[in-house]
Scaffold this motif. Structure first.
Motif, PDB file in Angstrom:
ATOM      1  N   LYS A 131      -1.604 -11.882 -15.208  1.00 35.33           N
ATOM      2  CA  LYS A 131      -0.632 -12.967 -15.276  1.00 35.33           C
ATOM      3  C   LYS A 131      -1.146 -14.233 -14.616  1.00 35.33           C
ATOM      4  CE  LYS A 131       3.674 -10.317 -15.666  1.00 35.33           C
ATOM      5  NZ  LYS A 131       5.010 -10.057 -15.067  1.00 35.33           N
ATOM      6  N   ASN A 132      -1.816 -14.069 -13.485  1.00 31.91           N
ATOM      7  CA  ASN A 132      -2.326 -15.208 -12.739  1.00 31.91           C
ATOM      8  C   ASN A 132      -3.831 -15.033 -12.556  1.00 31.91           C
ATOM      9  OD1 ASN A 132      -2.566 -17.522 -11.227  1.00 31.91           O
ATOM     10  ND2 ASN A 132      -1.706 -16.633  -9.344  1.00 31.91           N
ATOM     11  N   PRO A 133      -4.642 -15.540 -13.508  1.00 34.75           N
ATOM     12  CA  PRO A 133      -6.087 -15.284 -13.445  1.00 34.75           C
ATOM     13  C   PRO A 133      -6.768 -15.996 -12.284  1.00 34.75           C
ATOM     14  CG  PRO A 133      -5.601 -16.828 -15.208  1.00 34.75           C
ATOM     15  CD  PRO A 133      -4.273 -16.340 -14.689  1.00 34.75           C
TER      16      PRO A 133
ATOM     17  N   ALA B  65      -7.946 -11.130 -11.236  1.00 32.99           N
ATOM     18  CA  ALA B  65      -6.640 -11.639 -10.830  1.00 32.99           C
ATOM     19  C   ALA B  65      -6.763 -12.510  -9.588  1.00 32.99           C
ATOM     20  CB  ALA B  65      -5.685 -10.487 -10.553  1.00 32.99           C
ATOM     21  N   ALA B  66      -5.970 -13.566  -9.542  1.00 31.63           N
ATOM     22  CA  ALA B  66      -5.962 -14.430  -8.366  1.00 31.63           C
ATOM     23  C   ALA B  66      -5.406 -13.669  -7.175  1.00 31.63           C
ATOM     24  CB  ALA B  66      -5.140 -15.688  -8.641  1.00 31.63           C
ATOM     25  N   LYS B  67      -5.679 -14.159  -5.990  1.00 30.48           N
ATOM     26  CA  LYS B  67      -5.213 -13.515  -4.768  1.00 30.48           C
ATOM     27  C   LYS B  67      -3.690 -13.431  -4.769  1.00 30.48           C
ATOM     28  CE  LYS B  67      -5.799 -13.663   0.242  1.00 30.48           C
ATOM     29  NZ  LYS B  67      -6.409 -14.396   1.389  1.00 30.48           N
TER      30      LYS B  67
ATOM     31  N   SER C   7     -12.085 -17.354 -14.160  1.00 25.78           N
ATOM     32  CA  SER C   7     -11.178 -17.535 -15.308  1.00 25.78           C
ATOM     33  C   SER C   7     -10.594 -16.216 -15.798  1.00 25.78           C
ATOM     34  CB  SER C   7     -11.899 -18.253 -16.458  1.00 25.78           C
ATOM     35  OG  SER C   7     -12.393 -19.513 -16.023  1.00 25.78           O
ATOM     36  N   GLY C   8     -10.439 -15.262 -14.878  1.00 23.92           N
ATOM     37  CA  GLY C   8      -9.818 -13.996 -15.214  1.00 23.92           C
ATOM     38  C   GLY C   8     -10.756 -12.945 -15.777  1.00 23.92           C
ATOM     39  N   THR C   9     -12.041 -13.257 -15.916  1.00 27.06           N
ATOM     40  CA  THR C   9     -12.976 -12.275 -16.483  1.00 27.06           C
ATOM     41  C   THR C   9     -13.418 -11.246 -15.441  1.00 27.06           C
ATOM     42  OG1 THR C   9     -14.918 -13.618 -15.944  1.00 27.06           O
ATOM     43  CG2 THR C   9     -13.863 -13.997 -18.082  1.00 27.06           C
ATOM     44  N   GLY C  10     -13.345 -11.608 -14.165  1.00 28.34           N
ATOM     45  CA  GLY C  10     -13.797 -10.693 -13.116  1.00 28.34           C
ATOM     46  C   GLY C  10     -15.277 -10.770 -12.853  1.00 28.34           C
TER      47      GLY C  10
END
Length: 383
Positions: A207-209, A161-163, A214-217
């Motif tokens: 919701k906001n990767p 997730a983005a900050k 790209s949201g994979t972590g």
């Protein structure tokens, strides 16, 4: 890379050359340019490094295939195609169970649900290869390697997730990673489980990767690591370093780094277990009269008193001059096989002296020759 010579050209072999032909060509050139035989010769030193580099690639079937297809770019680690194998990419993030469940489901009458997608999972192992010299294998060494692996994204801490954004439980599968599907068949209504389309089997949604992963972590990065190679390791053996592979998922442990060790052949020595063999050429006079000879070993040069009457193929042992035993005490031995070189290009005086020597010698001076002709005599006399 444009100034690099073709590796096949460096070794003087064709692309169709066999492994044995490549090895034979390498040993010949390595012996020719070896620093011990060419002291203070910078050009020979450069040629020796070039030959080693070419052999390192062409003796490795995987690297050779990449080189044949892509040239130097295929084996240059800066291009991503070179170096050792890679233990996983972004396409590996999903559970392979998704594939099977999408075809076969969970069985009739409800079946069992898939494993918890949020459970800790061990990271994948990463395999790389490293090439070392004969001496490094015998004495041990430390090598610095660079290899790609997967690690948690430092920007989002592995959450994806983005900050300022949060990871939420998937509203469709409620964190299970799979959903129940009912289907009519000849046997009635059957229930199967398939991967949740919304979260792709992860049980969570973002919701906001994070823009970096790209949201994979997780992200793929090159890692630099110093590895200690123990004395006595042999060609083809594998080292395993736990915790140095791909990072785990959901707090699981990291995988291992598996290092495949390749040892370049030596131009003079051959290995047999922990023993070392060496063919040592002596002159006709040294073999007949005996001599003090200087014999190379992996630990340096030693003196040895060769007995008179030494024959081609005679073997003597230098105890403890072999290779350090792997993870143990003691060392192997070095065996030296005598080869007698017959002189060429003799002048008239040398030939005359040899004729005088031959006339002064009798069969008693040649035991094998005398035995050979005695057998011929017995064979044709009917005994």
């Amino acid at each position: 890379m444009a100034d690099k010579r073709d590796y096949y050209e460096v070794l003087g072999v064709d692309k169709s050359a066999s492994d044995d032909e490549i090895k034979k060509a390498y040993r010949k050139l390595a012996k020719k340019y070896h620093p011990d035989l060419n002291p203070d010769d910078k050009q020979a030193e450069a040629n020796f490094k070039e030959v080693n580099e070419a052999y390192e690639v062409l003796s490795n079937s995987e690297k050779k295939a990449k080189y044949d297809q892509f040239g130097h770019a295929g084996v240059d680690p800066n291009f991503g195609a070179g170096g050792g194998g890679y233990g996983g990419g972004f396409s590996d993030f999903g559970d392979i169970g998704d594939i099977f469940s999408s075809f076969f489901g969970g069985g009739f009458g409800g079946g069992a649900q898939r494993s918890n997608p949020n459970a800790p999972q061990r990271g994948r192992d990463v395999t790389v290869s490293v090439t070392i010299s004969f001496e490094e294998a015998a004495k041990g060494c430390t090598k610095t390697i660079n290899f790609p692996h997967i690690e948690n994204c430092s920007t989002c801490g592995g959450s994806g997730a983005a900050k300022g954004s949060e990871v939420e439980t998937c509203p469709v599968c409620h964190g299970q990673g799979s959903v129940r599907v009912q289907q009519r068949s000849l046997f009635g209504i059957t229930e199967t489980y398939k991967t949740c389309d919304r979260c792709r089997g992860k049980g969570k949604t973002v919701k906001n990767p994070c823009g970096d992963c790209s949201g994979t972590g997780r992200v793929r990065k090159n890692k630099k690591l110093d590895i200690k190679i123990p004395a006595g390791i042999d060609d083809g053996q594998m080292l395993s370093l736990s915790g140095q592979g791909d990072c785990g998922v959901n707090g699981g442990p990291a995988g291992a780094l598996r290092v495949s060790v390749r040892v370049r052949p030596h131009p003079l020595f051959e290995r047999d277990g922990y023993d070392v063999w060496l063919d040592f050429p002596v002159t006709f006079a040294q073999a007949a009269l005996g001599a003090e000879i200087t014999v190379p070993t992996i630990d340096g040069k030693v003196s040895y008193n060769l007995h008179d009457g030494a024959q081609p193929g005679d073997v003597f042992k230098l105890k403890g001059r072999g290779i350090q035993k792997l993870n143990g005490s003691g060392k192997g031995d070095q065996y030296v096989r005598v080869t007698v070189e017959v002189p060429k290009n003799l002048n008239s005086k040398q030939k005359e002296l040899l004729r005088e020597f031959e006339e002064a010698s009798g069969d008693k001076n040649y035991q094998k020759r005398k035995s050979f002709f005695d057998k011929i005599k017995d064979t044709f006399s009917g005994k």
